[in-house]
Structures are given as C-alpha cells and as structure tokens.
Design an enzyme around this catalytic site. Sequence first.
Site, mmCIF file in Angstrom:
data_model
loop_
_atom_site.group_PDB
_atom_site.id
_atom_site.type_symbol
_atom_site.label_atom_id
_atom_site.label_comp_id
_atom_site.label_asym_id
_atom_site.label_seq_id
_atom_site.Cartn_x
_atom_site.Cartn_y
_atom_site.Cartn_z
ATOM 1 N N GLU A 41 -21.639 1.208 -24.511
ATOM 2 C CA GLU A 41 -21.832 -0.171 -25.000
ATOM 3 C C GLU A 41 -23.075 -0.784 -24.376
ATOM 4 O O GLU A 41 -23.087 -1.964 -23.985
ATOM 5 C CB GLU A 41 -20.591 -1.030 -24.669
ATOM 6 C CG GLU A 41 -19.289 -0.464 -25.193
ATOM 7 C CD GLU A 41 -18.078 -1.345 -24.926
ATOM 8 O OE1 GLU A 41 -18.244 -2.520 -24.541
ATOM 9 O OE2 GLU A 41 -16.952 -0.855 -25.114
ATOM 10 N N ASP A 81 -26.124 -2.681 -23.210
ATOM 11 C CA ASP A 81 -27.028 -3.807 -23.447
ATOM 12 C C ASP A 81 -27.510 -4.296 -22.087
ATOM 13 O O ASP A 81 -26.809 -4.153 -21.086
ATOM 14 C CB ASP A 81 -26.424 -4.925 -24.309
ATOM 15 C CG ASP A 81 -25.092 -5.471 -23.839
ATOM 16 O OD1 ASP A 81 -24.722 -5.278 -22.669
ATOM 17 O OD2 ASP A 81 -24.405 -6.105 -24.660
ATOM 18 N N ASN A 138 -12.650 4.524 -21.207
ATOM 19 C CA ASN A 138 -13.841 3.682 -21.316
ATOM 20 C C ASN A 138 -13.673 2.423 -20.471
ATOM 21 O O ASN A 138 -12.621 1.778 -20.502
ATOM 22 C CB ASN A 138 -14.016 3.281 -22.797
ATOM 23 C CG ASN A 138 -15.329 2.613 -23.105
ATOM 24 O OD1 ASN A 138 -16.390 3.146 -22.776
ATOM 25 N ND2 ASN A 138 -15.285 1.453 -23.755
ATOM 26 N N GLU A 178 -10.611 -0.220 -20.433
ATOM 27 C CA GLU A 178 -10.577 -1.304 -19.429
ATOM 28 C C GLU A 178 -9.229 -1.462 -18.731
ATOM 29 O O GLU A 178 -8.719 -2.576 -18.610
ATOM 30 C CB GLU A 178 -11.017 -2.626 -20.088
ATOM 31 C CG GLU A 178 -12.408 -2.529 -20.673
ATOM 32 C CD GLU A 178 -12.850 -3.775 -21.450
ATOM 33 O OE1 GLU A 178 -12.128 -4.776 -21.468
ATOM 34 O OE2 GLU A 178 -13.949 -3.724 -22.047
ATOM 35 N N HIS A 197 -22.898 -2.725 -19.637
ATOM 36 C CA HIS A 197 -23.348 -4.087 -19.957
ATOM 37 C C HIS A 197 -24.043 -4.633 -18.706
ATOM 38 O O HIS A 197 -23.381 -4.930 -17.710
ATOM 39 C CB HIS A 197 -22.151 -4.978 -20.304
ATOM 40 C CG HIS A 197 -21.453 -4.602 -21.566
ATOM 41 N ND1 HIS A 197 -22.033 -4.744 -22.808
ATOM 42 C CD2 HIS A 197 -20.229 -4.089 -21.791
ATOM 43 C CE1 HIS A 197 -21.185 -4.341 -23.741
ATOM 44 N NE2 HIS A 197 -20.081 -3.932 -23.160
HETATM 45 O O1 G3I Z 1 -12.894 -12.373 -36.953
HETATM 46 C C1 G3I Z 1 -12.624 -13.649 -36.389
HETATM 47 C C2 G3I Z 1 -12.862 -14.730 -37.392
HETATM 48 O O2 G3I Z 1 -11.954 -14.579 -38.445
HETATM 49 C C3 G3I Z 1 -12.714 -16.080 -36.702
HETATM 50 O O3 G3I Z 1 -13.024 -17.097 -37.606
HETATM 51 C C4 G3I Z 1 -13.632 -16.181 -35.512
HETATM 52 C C5 G3I Z 1 -13.472 -17.495 -34.746
HETATM 53 O O4 G3I Z 1 -13.540 -17.310 -33.364
HETATM 54 O O5 G3I Z 1 -13.325 -15.132 -34.630
HETATM 55 C C6 G3I Z 1 -13.522 -13.857 -35.196
HETATM 56 O O6 G3I Z 1 -13.159 -12.892 -34.255
HETATM 57 C C7 G3I Z 1 -14.071 -12.675 -33.211
HETATM 58 C C8 G3I Z 1 -14.484 -11.220 -33.238
HETATM 59 O O7 G3I Z 1 -15.298 -10.929 -32.117
HETATM 60 C C9 G3I Z 1 -15.262 -10.869 -34.494
HETATM 61 O O8 G3I Z 1 -16.469 -11.582 -34.544
HETATM 62 C C10 G3I Z 1 -13.396 -13.011 -31.910
HETATM 63 O O9 G3I Z 1 -13.155 -14.402 -31.827
HETATM 64 C C11 G3I Z 1 -14.248 -12.570 -30.742
HETATM 65 O O10 G3I Z 1 -13.491 -12.722 -29.542
HETATM 66 C C12 G3I Z 1 -14.617 -11.124 -30.907
HETATM 67 O O11 G3I Z 1 -15.449 -10.754 -29.820
HETATM 68 C C13 G3I Z 1 -15.543 -9.384 -29.593
HETATM 69 C C14 G3I Z 1 -15.043 -9.068 -28.198
HETATM 70 O O12 G3I Z 1 -15.224 -7.678 -27.945
HETATM 71 C C15 G3I Z 1 -13.574 -9.399 -28.058
HETATM 72 O O13 G3I Z 1 -13.070 -8.958 -26.839
HETATM 73 C C16 G3I Z 1 -17.011 -8.984 -29.716
HETATM 74 O O14 G3I Z 1 -17.428 -9.124 -31.073
HETATM 75 C C17 G3I Z 1 -17.225 -7.543 -29.285
HETATM 76 O O15 G3I Z 1 -18.600 -7.258 -29.186
HETATM 77 C C18 G3I Z 1 -16.595 -7.339 -27.911
HETATM 78 O O16 G3I Z 1 -16.747 -5.995 -27.549
HETATM 79 C C19 G3I Z 1 -16.243 -5.636 -26.278
HETATM 80 C C20 G3I Z 1 -15.702 -4.229 -26.403
HETATM 81 O O17 G3I Z 1 -14.743 -4.161 -27.429
HETATM 82 C C21 G3I Z 1 -15.091 -3.757 -25.087
HETATM 83 N N1 G3I Z 1 -16.033 -3.901 -23.988
HETATM 84 C C22 G3I Z 1 -16.662 -5.230 -23.845
HETATM 85 C C23 G3I Z 1 -17.312 -5.640 -25.165
HETATM 86 C C24 G3I Z 1 -18.049 -6.963 -25.019
HETATM 87 O O18 G3I Z 1 -17.181 -8.000 -24.714
#
Ligand code: G3I
Length: 304
Positions: A234, A236, A169, A127, A205
């Site tokens: 990715e 969906d 990516n 990105e 996406h």
């Molecule tokens: O692990 C912590 C946890 O300890 C905490 O209590 C909780 C409270 O918010 O957050 C948890 O972390 C979260 C993490 O996912 C694991 O669940 C983050 O807040 C959350 O922001 C994070 O989101 C991820 C996101 O990337 C972050 O940018 C998504 O799961 C994940 O699917 C998403 O994936 C991205 C790709 O990496 C790049 N392309 C876009 C895609 C979708 O956004």
Amino acid sequence: GTTLGASAAESGRYFGTAVAANKLSDSTYVGILNREFNSVTPENEMKWDATEPSQNNFTFGNADRIVNHARANGMRVRGHALAWHSQQPGWAQSLSGSALRSAMVNHITRVATYYRGKIHSWDVVNEAFADGGSGARRDSNLQRTGNDWIEVAFRTARAADPDAKLCYNDYNTDGQNAKSNAVYAMVQDFKARGVPIDCVGFQSHFNPQSPVPSDYQANLQRFANLGVEVQITELDIEGSGQAQADNYGRVIRACLAVARCTGITVWGIRDSDSWRASGTPLLFDGSGNKKPAYTSTLNALNGG
Ligand code: G3I
C-alpha cells in the site's frame, strides 16, 4: 522499460495500484492504469462490509468490475482483505464468540471460493497487531474469539483457494520494531507448525512522522529469510519534489535488493485519488501528470 509495470516485469516482479471501482469510468484514470500497472488491489470493494452486507448475502458487483477490468487488460489481482477488525458490516460488529468465528470462516470460504483462480495473493488477515511497544495482538472482536483466529483464517483461505498466495498484511511493520518483531514471531511459528502462509505484506504508508525506516531493506530480508515472499502492498509517501522522489527510489531499490520481494503496489494513482485527503503522496498529480516521484520510481525499477 518505459512503464512501471513493464520495468518491474523485467525482474519478474509486478507493479500495482489500488483501484476504486467508481473511477473506472474516468478516462484519465483508466488511461494511466492501463498504461502503467500490471496488478491491481481493490481499495475497498473486497472488504467484508462490501462483500457481505447482510449475513450470508454476498455482493460482488463492484469487486467484479475491478477483477474483470484487470483480467481484460492482463493485470493480476491482489485480494484485500478477508479478515480485518475494520470495515466490518454492522451485523458482524455485533457478533462475538463462536457466532463471529463461524461467520468469519463462512465469509472467507465464500469470498475466496468465488474468486478462486483469479487472485495472485490474498491479504487473509489485515492489521491484527497492536501499535506501540507491547508486541501484543490488537484487541478486536475477532481477537476475542480466541488467539487462534489468525491461523484458522489462513487454513480456511487455503482450503478455498489452494493456488492463491496467502499474506499477512500490516502497517508500521516496515522497520524492525516491537510490532514487526511480533509479526515475525508469528510467521516463524506458522512456518514451524505448518500453518499455511506464503507472504507478508508491508503496507508502507510513510509521512514525516513515520518516514521510510533506515532498516527497511533489512526488515524485508529477515522476513524473506523465513521462507515467505514479501510484498510492498500500500505504498504512499507524503511529501513533494525531490525529497519525495528520493524516498520512493529508496523503497523500490530495497525491494529489488531482496530476491523474495515479488511486487510493489502503490495505494492509488493520482494524488487526488489518495485516502490522504489533503496529501500529495502518490506518483501522479491530480491532473494525471508524472511527478518527480514517478521518474525516480521508474529509474529505480530499471536499476538506476
Ligand atoms: O462508500 C461510502 C459512501 O457510500 C459514503 O457516502 C461515504 C461517506 O463517508 O463513505 C464511503 O465509504 C468510504 C470508503 O472509503 C469508500 O470511499 C468510507 O467512509 C471510508 O472510510 C473508506 O476509507 C477507506 C479506508 O481504508 C477505510 O478504512 C479508504 O478508501 C482506503 O484507502 C483505506 O485503505 C486502508 C487499507 O484498506 C488498509 N490499510 C490502510 C489503508 C489506508 O487507510
């Protein structure tokens, strides 16, 4: 084939999913994972904040759980992501200039070396281009270390793991537009100058505001014509029922029509696993049942 992975394998492709380490104790989840998929991408566990929470202190426990599960079950692993403006640990967010550049190089070296030989493709840079019509790089702390940060990242990854395919990516690059044109120009330049790059990942996406582009296949093909693999990384698609199923079918058929489109990864297993909190963008419902989108995907993988 009767599963996604086996059907993709019949044309030499993989069919993968994003996996979260904390779901590997969910038997419904693991049952579907082991039955249907032959590639996995750690959804968050290989990101900078997860793997280097304090500088030069590397933690691979959650990523290893996914890698070990994959290897024990004959699945390949896509690494995601070595250098990205988002999900950086706090210490990196506060760095700039040569200190940040050195930290990025050290991070890539250490993570890619640790996983050397276990990763089929790495998202080396994620990105890095701006949305909209500018075709510019995204402003970020990494970009501000100098425009060469992307090629430095790729050269560093190649040195650390010579056998992994190295991917760029991004999202909103799935059709031909200013952003994908800019990525295209970068890949063309890298190929011309011998900067190591093997693949381009198209996140894919999709939702009603950002539907499957009509020129999706043509866009994949023009990148493939540069001499790189293309991968759908990715996938969906927001929606439900037959409309969603038809869109999945279009995406799968586009990949199969491009010889260098080597694999497809969906960004989660069940709708309840999706990063889209209230959406239903995936192939299995919250109970793990196959949706019409699953059937359409399987049929497309089998040439239907
Ligand atoms: O692990 C912590 C946890 O300890 C905490 O209590 C909780 C409270 O918010 O957050 C948890 O972390 C979260 C993490 O996912 C694991 O669940 C983050 O807040 C959350 O922001 C994070 O989101 C991820 C996101 O990337 C972050 O940018 C998504 O799961 C994940 O699917 C998403 O994936 C991205 C790709 O990496 C790049 N392309 C876009 C895609 C979708 O956004």
